[in-house]
Design an enzyme around this catalytic site. Structure first.
Site, PDB file in Angstrom:
ATOM      1  N   CYS A  34      13.048  -3.706  38.310  1.00 16.97           N
ATOM      2  CA  CYS A  34      13.722  -4.855  38.915  1.00 16.97           C
ATOM      3  C   CYS A  34      13.733  -5.951  37.866  1.00 16.97           C
ATOM      4  O   CYS A  34      13.135  -5.836  36.824  1.00 16.97           O
ATOM      5  CB  CYS A  34      12.992  -5.179  40.196  1.00 16.97           C
TER       6      CYS A  34
ATOM      7  N   ARG B 203      12.396  -2.973  47.014  1.00 13.81           N
ATOM      8  CA  ARG B 203      11.086  -2.599  46.470  1.00 13.81           C
ATOM      9  C   ARG B 203      10.082  -2.390  47.599  1.00 13.81           C
ATOM     10  O   ARG B 203       9.244  -1.502  47.553  1.00 13.81           O
ATOM     11  CB  ARG B 203      10.587  -3.683  45.514  1.00 13.81           C
TER      12      ARG B 203
ATOM     13  N   LYS C 180      10.479 -13.354  54.946  1.00  4.54           N
ATOM     14  CA  LYS C 180      10.977 -12.069  54.416  1.00  4.54           C
ATOM     15  C   LYS C 180       9.807 -11.192  53.998  1.00  4.54           C
ATOM     16  O   LYS C 180       9.773  -9.996  54.310  1.00  4.54           O
ATOM     17  CB  LYS C 180      11.878 -12.303  53.204  1.00  4.54           C
ATOM     18  N   ASN C 181       8.816 -11.780  53.314  1.00  7.00           N
ATOM     19  CA  ASN C 181       7.740 -10.945  52.778  1.00  7.00           C
ATOM     20  C   ASN C 181       6.724 -10.529  53.835  1.00  7.00           C
ATOM     21  O   ASN C 181       5.798  -9.785  53.543  1.00  7.00           O
ATOM     22  CB  ASN C 181       7.083 -11.640  51.582  1.00  7.00           C
TER      23      ASN C 181
ATOM     24  N   ASP D 272       7.076 -17.035  43.348  1.00  7.76           N
ATOM     25  CA  ASP D 272       8.425 -17.002  43.930  1.00  7.76           C
ATOM     26  C   ASP D 272       9.071 -18.371  43.959  1.00  7.76           C
ATOM     27  O   ASP D 272      10.273 -18.479  44.183  1.00  7.76           O
ATOM     28  CB  ASP D 272       8.372 -16.469  45.374  1.00  7.76           C
TER      29      ASP D 272
ATOM     30  N   ARG E 189       7.265  -3.301  37.556  1.00  5.19           N
ATOM     31  CA  ARG E 189       6.492  -3.607  38.764  1.00  5.19           C
ATOM     32  C   ARG E 189       5.782  -2.322  39.205  1.00  5.19           C
ATOM     33  O   ARG E 189       6.220  -1.605  40.070  1.00  5.19           O
ATOM     34  CB  ARG E 189       7.400  -4.174  39.850  1.00  5.19           C
ATOM     35  N   PRO E 190       4.658  -2.014  38.561  1.00  2.00           N
ATOM     36  CA  PRO E 190       3.934  -0.758  38.831  1.00  2.00           C
ATOM     37  C   PRO E 190       3.352  -0.713  40.239  1.00  2.00           C
ATOM     38  O   PRO E 190       3.283  -1.736  40.928  1.00  2.00           O
ATOM     39  CB  PRO E 190       2.809  -0.788  37.796  1.00  2.00           C
ATOM     40  N   ILE E 191       2.945   0.490  40.646  1.00  2.00           N
ATOM     41  CA  ILE E 191       2.278   0.624  41.948  1.00  2.00           C
ATOM     42  C   ILE E 191       0.960   1.389  41.779  1.00  2.00           C
ATOM     43  O   ILE E 191       0.469   2.027  42.710  1.00  2.00           O
ATOM     44  CB  ILE E 191       3.172   1.349  42.986  1.00  2.00           C
ATOM     45  N   ASP E 192       0.368   1.283  40.596  1.00  2.00           N
ATOM     46  CA  ASP E 192      -0.892   2.012  40.328  1.00  2.00           C
ATOM     47  C   ASP E 192      -2.018   1.597  41.277  1.00  2.00           C
ATOM     48  O   ASP E 192      -2.839   2.433  41.671  1.00  2.00           O
ATOM     49  CB  ASP E 192      -1.318   1.809  38.869  1.00  2.00           C
ATOM     50  N   LEU E 193      -2.037   0.339  41.706  1.00  2.00           N
ATOM     51  CA  LEU E 193      -3.123  -0.105  42.599  1.00  2.00           C
ATOM     52  C   LEU E 193      -2.924   0.439  44.013  1.00  2.00           C
ATOM     53  O   LEU E 193      -3.895   0.764  44.717  1.00  2.00           O
ATOM     54  CB  LEU E 193      -3.197  -1.631  42.625  1.00  2.00           C
TER      55      LEU E 193
ATOM     56  N   ARG F 126      19.680 -11.215  50.429  1.00  2.00           N
ATOM     57  CA  ARG F 126      18.558 -10.330  50.790  1.00  2.00           C
ATOM     58  C   ARG F 126      17.433 -11.133  51.429  1.00  2.00           C
ATOM     59  O   ARG F 126      16.681 -10.612  52.236  1.00  2.00           O
ATOM     60  CB  ARG F 126      17.996  -9.666  49.518  1.00  2.00           C
TER      61      ARG F 126
HETATM   62  C1  EPZ Z   1       5.047  -9.495  46.503  1.00  3.58           C
HETATM   63  O1  EPZ Z   1       5.475  -8.501  45.594  1.00  3.58           O
HETATM   64  C2  EPZ Z   1       6.301 -10.226  46.923  1.00  3.58           C
HETATM   65  N1  EPZ Z   1       7.224  -9.274  47.525  1.00  3.58           N
HETATM   66  C3  EPZ Z   1       6.969 -10.861  45.710  1.00  3.58           C
HETATM   67  O2  EPZ Z   1       8.068 -11.631  46.195  1.00  3.58           O
HETATM   68  C4  EPZ Z   1       5.976 -11.806  45.047  1.00  3.58           C
HETATM   69  O3  EPZ Z   1       6.562 -12.331  43.885  1.00  3.58           O
HETATM   70  C5  EPZ Z   1       4.701 -11.029  44.687  1.00  3.58           C
HETATM   71  O4  EPZ Z   1       4.161 -10.417  45.875  1.00  3.58           O
HETATM   72  C6  EPZ Z   1       3.628 -11.944  44.089  1.00  3.58           C
HETATM   73  O5  EPZ Z   1       3.306 -12.946  45.001  1.00  3.58           O
HETATM   74  C7  EPZ Z   1       6.994  -8.867  48.788  1.00  3.58           C
HETATM   75  O6  EPZ Z   1       6.040  -9.283  49.431  1.00  3.58           O
HETATM   76  C8  EPZ Z   1       7.989  -7.889  49.366  1.00  3.58           C
HETATM   77  P1  EPZ Z   1       2.066  -7.913  43.672  1.00  3.58           P
HETATM   78  P2  EPZ Z   1       4.420  -7.341  45.155  1.00  3.58           P
HETATM   79  O7  EPZ Z   1       1.669  -6.520  43.959  1.00  3.58           O
HETATM   80  O8  EPZ Z   1       3.537  -7.028  46.290  1.00  3.58           O
HETATM   81  C9  EPZ Z   1       1.021  -6.283  39.351  1.00  3.58           C
HETATM   82  C10 EPZ Z   1      10.275 -12.350  46.331  1.00  3.58           C
HETATM   83  O9  EPZ Z   1      10.935 -13.032  45.536  1.00  3.58           O
HETATM   84  N2  EPZ Z   1       0.758  -5.006  40.038  1.00  3.58           N
HETATM   85  O10 EPZ Z   1       1.291  -9.044  44.298  1.00  3.58           O
HETATM   86  O11 EPZ Z   1       5.197  -6.254  44.521  1.00  3.58           O
HETATM   87  C11 EPZ Z   1       2.499  -6.685  39.420  1.00  3.58           C
HETATM   88  O12 EPZ Z   1       3.224  -6.094  38.369  1.00  3.58           O
HETATM   89  C12 EPZ Z   1       9.400 -11.237  45.815  1.00  3.58           C
HETATM   90  O13 EPZ Z   1      10.235 -12.523  47.585  1.00  3.58           O
HETATM   91  C13 EPZ Z   1       0.220  -3.948  39.311  1.00  3.58           C
HETATM   92  O14 EPZ Z   1      -0.031  -4.056  38.111  1.00  3.58           O
HETATM   93  O15 EPZ Z   1       3.606  -8.124  44.034  1.00  3.58           O
HETATM   94  C14 EPZ Z   1       2.427  -8.188  39.302  1.00  3.58           C
HETATM   95  O16 EPZ Z   1       2.313  -8.539  37.933  1.00  3.58           O
HETATM   96  C15 EPZ Z   1       9.547 -11.022  44.317  1.00  3.58           C
HETATM   97  N3  EPZ Z   1      -0.028  -2.770  39.949  1.00  3.58           N
HETATM   98  C16 EPZ Z   1       1.112  -8.551  40.009  1.00  3.58           C
HETATM   99  O17 EPZ Z   1       0.345  -7.335  40.063  1.00  3.58           O
HETATM  100  C17 EPZ Z   1       0.222  -2.608  41.297  1.00  3.58           C
HETATM  101  O18 EPZ Z   1      -0.055  -1.516  41.828  1.00  3.58           O
HETATM  102  C18 EPZ Z   1       1.295  -9.043  41.428  1.00  3.58           C
HETATM  103  O19 EPZ Z   1       2.124  -8.109  42.091  1.00  3.58           O
HETATM  104  C19 EPZ Z   1       0.757  -3.698  42.007  1.00  3.58           C
HETATM  105  C20 EPZ Z   1       1.013  -4.886  41.371  1.00  3.58           C
END
Ligand code: EPZ
Length: 435
Positions: free
Chosen positions: A118, A94, A24-25, A308, A123-127, A400
């Site tokens: 969620c 997302r 899925k991811n 996950d 779940r920010p997207i600042d990065l 999903r």
């Molecule tokens: C991916 O989410 C996966 N989703 C998530 O799986 C998974 O839990 C997560 O990676 C961690 O492995 C998909 O791939 C669609 P991150 P993502 O950016 O990319 C923080 C599932 O159950 N962060 O690696 O959104 C964030 O808040 C889902 O299949 C920022 O602060 O996760 C988190 O604490 C749930 N700023 C950490 O980083 C940002 O701009 C890791 O998040 C981005 C992230």
């Protein structure tokens, strides 16, 4: 509120073979990535999950021609326009944020609606935004919609450091950078297998992405990207979920289409608990359970223990002897399953950033609610273990991300059914006959 629910009659011994579907991811990134090509892209091994259908819908609205049958998804992006994407279409997804990188990389502009918060906490997207701005894009937006536009020069390569390891930001910046002028470097990049899968697709389309799987990715921008055919990697989280089920209620279950190297830290934890497994190149057999030992779990970015999988393994931990604790270093608020497991009799509680567990000799079925995808998976594992009947509500979350999970578990001997309480149609009428 959707009216579908899953009904499980627990304590059935499961045996046989179960096959993992495509990740899925991966697919939620590969589909937006396909619009970067100037020709059709064919994806194989595509899971039949709600997220795929949601993305098909979005791509069609944008003008793509789609064909999806028997796991083969053909995306012809030649009619795609960079139109504003309404948030309404994206509410549950997302990963729609990947359209930001793909549209920016293809058209130099994007307007992308974002889903609300969620159940894993903020779940920010600042990065993601830091990466796009480093490439020279202007980014405006609020919590609902992001508006991105490149300057007249178009996207220009840059070096960008990820303050936190982020799967989504790493992929999104890769999507924007593949056609940027020059060499982009992503430092402190995430190393998940799904990132390698996306880079493999991009390189087969003619991109020049190097170093994926390490914490430094280099991307040499190219002018155009052509069509290709790509087979998706297996879903390591689905595989881990089935391994937990096999260890909890299996009497000899083989999980097919699983890559050991994608689950090393998880399998090591199962072995530490005393789970007996035979590991082959692309399958793992879990042998009938012996007494299991409780262990401590801490989640980390790949190749550490996946966040996950902390929810799906928890019911299995509850079956083990002793006391243990689980710390999710990625999402501290990933606890939607705890209250529901407690209602099933689990000896589990939250203490600060720790989830503390003790062996709960018997879980008892009751009505429970899935709060998110992996919390829902955790409730399925618990329901298969529990005495009596477990009814899980809000199952759309589960559908999903788990392709044909009811059919797959039924084939192992589980007594599980998806019941649409809106109509008389039921996947298994026998539930009614039993009354
Ligand atoms: C991916 O989410 C996966 N989703 C998530 O799986 C998974 O839990 C997560 O990676 C961690 O492995 C998909 O791939 C669609 P991150 P993502 O950016 O990319 C923080 C599932 O159950 N962060 O690696 O959104 C964030 O808040 C889902 O299949 C920022 O602060 O996760 C988190 O604490 C749930 N700023 C950490 O980083 C940002 O701009 C890791 O998040 C981005 C992230």
């Amino acid at each position: 509120m959707n009216m579908n629910k899953i009904i499980i009659h627990g304590e059935r011994p499961l045996t046989g073979k179960i096959t993992v579907s495509g990740a899925k991811n991966s697919i939620v990134a590969l589909m937006p990535a396909s619009i970067l090509a100037d020709e059709p892209v064919v994806l194989e091994g595509v899971p039949d999950i709600l997220d795929v259908h949601a993305l098909i819908n979005i791509l069609q609205i944008m003008g793509a021609k789609i064909h999806f049958a028997k796991g083969v998804l053909t995306i012809d992006p030649r009619g795609v326009k960079s139109i504003p994407m309404p948030s309404g279409k994206i509410n549950s997804l997302r990963a729609s944020y990947y359209f930001m990188g793909a549209l920016l990389g293809k058209f130099g502009k994007a307007v992308v609606g974002l889903p609300g918060g969620c159940n894993l906490g903020p779940r920010p997207i600042d990065l993601h935004i830091k990466g796009f701005e480093a490439l020279g894009a202007d980014v405006f937006g609020d919590e609902d919609v992001m508006r991105l536009r490149t300057k007249a020069t178009g996207l220009v390569a840059s070096r960008v450091f990820m303050d936190m390891v982020s799967v989504g930001a790493t992929i999104n910046i890769m999507l924007a950078a593949v056609k940027a002028k020059g060499t982009t470097v992503i430092e402190n990049a995430a190393r998940e297998p799904e990132i390698i899968d996306v880079a493999t697709l991009l390189n087969n389309m003619g991109a020049k992405v190097y170093g994926v799987g390490t914490n430094e990715i280099r991307i040499d921008g190219v002018n155009e990207l052509h069509g290709t055919r790509h087979f998706i990697i297996p879903d390591r989280i689905e595989a881990g979920t089935y391994l937990a089920i096999a260890a909890a209620v299996g009497k000899g279950v083989t999980v097919n289409n699983v890559l050991y190297e994608h689950l090393e830290s998880y399998i090591s934890k199962l072995e530490e608990m005393g789970v007996q497994m035979t590991i082959r190149e692309d399958s793992i057999t879990v042998h009938p359970g012996r007494d299991l030992k409780m262990v401590n779990v801490k989640t980390y970015p790949y190749p550490g223990f996946a966040t996950d999988l902390q929810q799906p393994i928890t019911p299995l931990l509850l079956k083990a002897y002793g006391r243990g604790e689980l710390i999710d270093t990625i999402y501290e608020r990933r606890i939607g399953h705890i209250s529901e497991l407690k209602r099933m009799g689990a000896n589990i509680k939250i203490a600060g950033n720790r989830i503390v567990m003790a062996s709960s000799n018997e879980l008892v079925g009751t009505e429970v609610v899935a709060s998110d995808l992996r919390a829902g998976a955790s409730l399925i594992v618990a329901g298969l273990m529990a005495k009596g009947v477990t009814t899980i509500h809000n199952v759309e979350f589960i559908l999903r991300g788990y392709d044909r999970i009811i059919e797959k578990l039924t084939n192992l001997g589980a007594d599980i059914a998806l019941v649409d309480t809106n109509s008389i149609s039921m996947e298994k009428v026998k539930i009614e006959e039993r009354g």
